[in-house]
Design a protein around this motif. Structure first.
Motif, mmCIF file in Angstrom:
data_model
loop_
_atom_site.group_PDB
_atom_site.id
_atom_site.type_symbol
_atom_site.label_atom_id
_atom_site.label_comp_id
_atom_site.label_asym_id
_atom_site.label_seq_id
_atom_site.Cartn_x
_atom_site.Cartn_y
_atom_site.Cartn_z
ATOM 1 N N THR A 281 0.837 -1.194 0.000
ATOM 2 C CA THR A 281 0.000 0.000 0.000
ATOM 3 C C THR A 281 0.869 1.239 0.000
ATOM 4 O O THR A 281 2.025 1.202 0.431
ATOM 5 C CB THR A 281 -0.937 0.032 1.212
ATOM 6 O OG1 THR A 281 -1.923 1.046 1.028
ATOM 7 C CG2 THR A 281 -0.192 0.301 2.487
ATOM 8 N N LEU A 282 0.322 2.336 -0.501
ATOM 9 C CA LEU A 282 0.980 3.631 -0.469
ATOM 10 C C LEU A 282 0.178 4.554 0.435
ATOM 11 O O LEU A 282 -1.020 4.736 0.241
ATOM 12 C CB LEU A 282 1.089 4.217 -1.880
ATOM 13 C CG LEU A 282 1.980 3.432 -2.841
ATOM 14 C CD1 LEU A 282 1.868 3.997 -4.252
ATOM 15 C CD2 LEU A 282 3.446 3.446 -2.387
ATOM 16 N N TRP A 294 7.715 11.218 -5.137
ATOM 17 C CA TRP A 294 7.973 10.075 -4.267
ATOM 18 C C TRP A 294 6.667 9.594 -3.641
ATOM 19 O O TRP A 294 5.786 10.402 -3.316
ATOM 20 C CB TRP A 294 8.949 10.458 -3.153
ATOM 21 C CG TRP A 294 10.288 10.879 -3.661
ATOM 22 C CD1 TRP A 294 10.645 12.119 -4.133
ATOM 23 C CD2 TRP A 294 11.450 10.064 -3.786
ATOM 24 N NE1 TRP A 294 11.951 12.123 -4.535
ATOM 25 C CE2 TRP A 294 12.482 10.870 -4.334
ATOM 26 C CE3 TRP A 294 11.729 8.727 -3.482
ATOM 27 C CZ2 TRP A 294 13.753 10.386 -4.575
ATOM 28 C CZ3 TRP A 294 13.003 8.237 -3.724
ATOM 29 C CH2 TRP A 294 14.007 9.071 -4.270
ATOM 30 N N ALA A 295 6.538 8.285 -3.469
ATOM 31 C CA ALA A 295 5.389 7.687 -2.802
ATOM 32 C C ALA A 295 5.894 6.599 -1.863
ATOM 33 O O ALA A 295 6.849 5.875 -2.195
ATOM 34 C CB ALA A 295 4.405 7.106 -3.810
ATOM 35 N N ALA A 296 5.264 6.470 -0.704
ATOM 36 C CA ALA A 296 5.781 5.546 0.313
ATOM 37 C C ALA A 296 4.643 4.871 1.053
ATOM 38 O O ALA A 296 3.523 5.373 1.113
ATOM 39 C CB ALA A 296 6.670 6.301 1.298
ATOM 40 N N GLY A 297 4.963 3.717 1.648
ATOM 41 C CA GLY A 297 4.003 2.965 2.440
ATOM 42 C C GLY A 297 4.657 1.742 3.044
ATOM 43 O O GLY A 297 5.739 1.838 3.633
ATOM 44 N N PHE A 309 8.030 0.535 1.871
ATOM 45 C CA PHE A 309 7.852 0.439 0.430
ATOM 46 C C PHE A 309 7.971 1.851 -0.128
ATOM 47 O O PHE A 309 7.249 2.752 0.285
ATOM 48 C CB PHE A 309 6.482 -0.164 0.132
ATOM 49 C CG PHE A 309 6.187 -0.376 -1.335
ATOM 50 C CD1 PHE A 309 7.092 -1.019 -2.168
ATOM 51 C CD2 PHE A 309 4.989 0.050 -1.877
ATOM 52 C CE1 PHE A 309 6.808 -1.235 -3.504
ATOM 53 C CE2 PHE A 309 4.686 -0.167 -3.214
ATOM 54 C CZ PHE A 309 5.596 -0.807 -4.033
ATOM 55 N N LEU A 310 8.926 2.052 -1.060
ATOM 56 C CA LEU A 310 9.189 3.397 -1.581
ATOM 57 C C LEU A 310 9.267 3.354 -3.097
ATOM 58 O O LEU A 310 9.951 2.498 -3.670
ATOM 59 C CB LEU A 310 10.513 3.936 -1.011
ATOM 60 C CG LEU A 310 10.895 5.360 -1.406
ATOM 61 C CD1 LEU A 310 9.947 6.374 -0.783
ATOM 62 C CD2 LEU A 310 12.340 5.660 -0.991
ATOM 63 N N LEU A 311 8.568 4.282 -3.757
ATOM 64 C CA LEU A 311 8.576 4.408 -5.212
ATOM 65 C C LEU A 311 8.990 5.826 -5.606
ATOM 66 O O LEU A 311 8.764 6.780 -4.854
ATOM 67 C CB LEU A 311 7.188 4.116 -5.789
ATOM 68 C CG LEU A 311 6.596 2.727 -5.580
ATOM 69 C CD1 LEU A 311 5.192 2.670 -6.167
ATOM 70 C CD2 LEU A 311 7.490 1.652 -6.178
ATOM 71 N N HIS A 312 9.575 5.924 -6.808
ATOM 72 C CA HIS A 312 9.946 7.231 -7.359
ATOM 73 C C HIS A 312 9.413 7.353 -8.781
ATOM 74 O O HIS A 312 9.533 6.420 -9.582
ATOM 75 C CB HIS A 312 11.462 7.429 -7.358
ATOM 76 C CG HIS A 312 11.887 8.758 -7.909
ATOM 77 N ND1 HIS A 312 12.417 8.913 -9.182
ATOM 78 C CD2 HIS A 312 11.820 10.000 -7.369
ATOM 79 C CE1 HIS A 312 12.679 10.199 -9.391
ATOM 80 N NE2 HIS A 312 12.325 10.876 -8.313
ATOM 81 N N TRP A 313 8.834 8.508 -9.099
ATOM 82 C CA TRP A 313 8.330 8.824 -10.434
ATOM 83 C C TRP A 313 9.324 9.755 -11.124
ATOM 84 O O TRP A 313 9.658 10.824 -10.603
ATOM 85 C CB TRP A 313 6.966 9.502 -10.338
ATOM 86 C CG TRP A 313 6.400 10.002 -11.625
ATOM 87 C CD1 TRP A 313 6.427 11.280 -12.091
ATOM 88 C CD2 TRP A 313 5.729 9.230 -12.630
ATOM 89 N NE1 TRP A 313 5.804 11.358 -13.316
ATOM 90 C CE2 TRP A 313 5.362 10.114 -13.668
ATOM 91 C CE3 TRP A 313 5.385 7.876 -12.745
ATOM 92 C CZ2 TRP A 313 4.684 9.686 -14.806
ATOM 93 C CZ3 TRP A 313 4.702 7.463 -13.881
ATOM 94 C CH2 TRP A 313 4.357 8.347 -14.892
ATOM 95 N N ASP A 314 9.820 9.342 -12.299
ATOM 96 C CA ASP A 314 10.832 10.120 -13.003
ATOM 97 C C ASP A 314 10.263 10.922 -14.167
ATOM 98 O O ASP A 314 11.006 11.418 -15.019
ATOM 99 C CB ASP A 314 11.953 9.207 -13.504
ATOM 100 C CG ASP A 314 11.453 8.167 -14.510
ATOM 101 O OD1 ASP A 314 10.263 8.217 -14.903
ATOM 102 O OD2 ASP A 314 12.268 7.312 -14.907
#
Length: 416
Positions: A281-282, A294-297, A309-314
């Motif tokens: 989940t974010l 950046w998005a995290a959860g 849990f960490l995501l990056h949008w480029d």
């Protein structure tokens, strides 16, 4: 809210949405607060050393939790959450005036607040969920208050005009459904609240987006991810648009990241990676630029979320992003500072003091321990906010996750 009940943290803990909404319903069925007027707080000493330091919250006679914080400038910040009343809870609002945190009177309501956003000194919004009499069966929508007057509960929106807080009606939901806004953000189109709409508090949750048009809240259409889904956070993309993130559930209950983006043409669902065989989940999103988001959860086995849990949008796609070795627990919040620093706050439930923060500066992540003095014992951190133009930050939460017989709100200040 009974100490064994869960609020928004149930969503954060990656549990199945219907069970979470049931807990939310139990946690928000309470009587209005008694008493009125602001409650003063001792200012306390200004921390001399760099790092995180506990600051006194407003004095409390009941158990309290702070779920969100936002700073307008170095002398003005707001924090919101809920106060326990035994059978349920009532909204809690505190304001930092440059010296101390003080409780502020808000309209009497049951429930709690999950987000706050100051757009200016005389323009502050807060949203959350309220509950009507649980013994009152659902009835038709009431045009006077914008929702069902009983039964399924409803969303709560409050506005501060520089003098006082007042409740602002939200759009009516279909009979038997209730809106639960969890986050606030502003873009070129105005102010947005995102969350979930659910049937009878527990069933068939669907993503929710509400837009303030200057006179009223209006529901906006969203692309359907299919099945149960919830939006938990939102942030402007720094190009006039908006990101919203959360979780969508497969029929077997496995959660996967949900990311939506709003541009001039409307809302669009954007694919995001999800670890195979795990529920993910974010809970947070923050942007520095259209190509730096950046998005995290958290992610883990369906019944035991285990790691951040960490995501990056480029600017083109979402990708997994690395965190410092040894980082455990779940990330609840992100904050993008104007100097390029990214803050993350979360909790490691197994620790005696679960709260922790991470800081990313010049492309490098580092741990920044929460206050480890006796004043910070047992603290979980649920939200973080950068203070514009200072390098400082605020973090808030409570000691509730430690399942104590009583718990108290946590406010920590970071001094650079």
């Amino acid at each position: 809210m009974p100490r064994t009940a869960r609020t928004r943290r149930t969503w954060r803990a990656l549990r199945r949405v219907p069970a979470a909404l049931a807990a939310l319903a139990a946690a928000t069925g309470a009587a209005p607060p008694d008493g009125a007027g602001p409650v003063p707080a001792a200012a306390g000493p200004v921390p001399a050393a760099a790092g995180w330091h506990v600051r006194p919250a407003a004095p409390a006679v009941r158990n309290q939790e702070l779920r969100a914080v936002a700073a307008l400038d170095a002398r003005t910040a707001w924090a919101v959450g809920n106060e326990d009343t035994g059978p349920g809870s009532v909204p809690l609002v505190e304001r930092f005036d440059g010296r101390a945190w003080r409780r502020v009177t808000v309209p009497a309501a049951t429930g709690g607040l999950d987000a706050v956003l100051p757009l200016g000194p005389a323009d502050v919004w807060a949203v959350g969920s309220r509950a009507d009499d649980p013994d009152d069966p659902p009835g038709p929508a009431d045009p006077a208050d914008g929702d069902d007057p009983g039964g399924p509960g409803r969303g709560l929106a409050l506005h501060f005009d520089g003098r006082a807080w007042r409740e602002v009606p939200l759009p009516a939901e279909p009979a038997g459904r209730a809106a639960h806004p969890f986050a606030l953000a502003a873009d070129a189109a105005g102010l947005w609240a995102v969350g979930a709409s659910a049937a009878d508090r527990t069933a068939q949750p669907r993503p929710l987006a509400l837009r303030w048009d200057g006179t009223a809240w209006r529901r906006a259409p969203l692309p359907g991810p299919g099945g149960d889904a919830v939006l938990l956070a939102a942030a402007p993309d720094r190009a006039g648009g908006l990101w919203a993130v959360g979780v969508a559930y497969d029929p077997d209950g496995t959660g996967r990241p949900l990311t939506l983006h709003r541009d001039g043409a409307g809302w669009h669902q954007v694919d995001a990676p999800s670890p195979a065989g795990r529920t993910s989940t974010l809970e947070a999103v923050a942007a520095f630029a259209p190509d730096d988001v950046w998005a995290a959860g958290g992610t883990g086995p369906s019944d035991d979320p285990a790691r951040p849990f960490l995501l990056h949008w480029d600017g083109t796609r979402w990708q997994d992003a690395a965190l410092p070795a040894g980082t455990g627990g779940v990330l609840h919040a992100l904050a993008a500072a104007d100097d390029g620093t990214l803050w993350a706050a979360g909790e490691q439930p197994a620790d005696a003091t679960p709260g922790f923060t991470l800081r990313r500066r010049a492309g490098v992540w580092s741990h920044r321990s929460a206050d480890r003095t006796p004043a910070g014992d047992g603290a979980s951190l649920l939200a973080v906010a950068a203070v514009p133009g200072t390098g400082a930050a605020w973090a808030v939460g409570s000691t509730l996750p430690q399942q104590q017989d009583s718990w108290h709100p946590v406010i920590e200040a970071y001094r650079p």
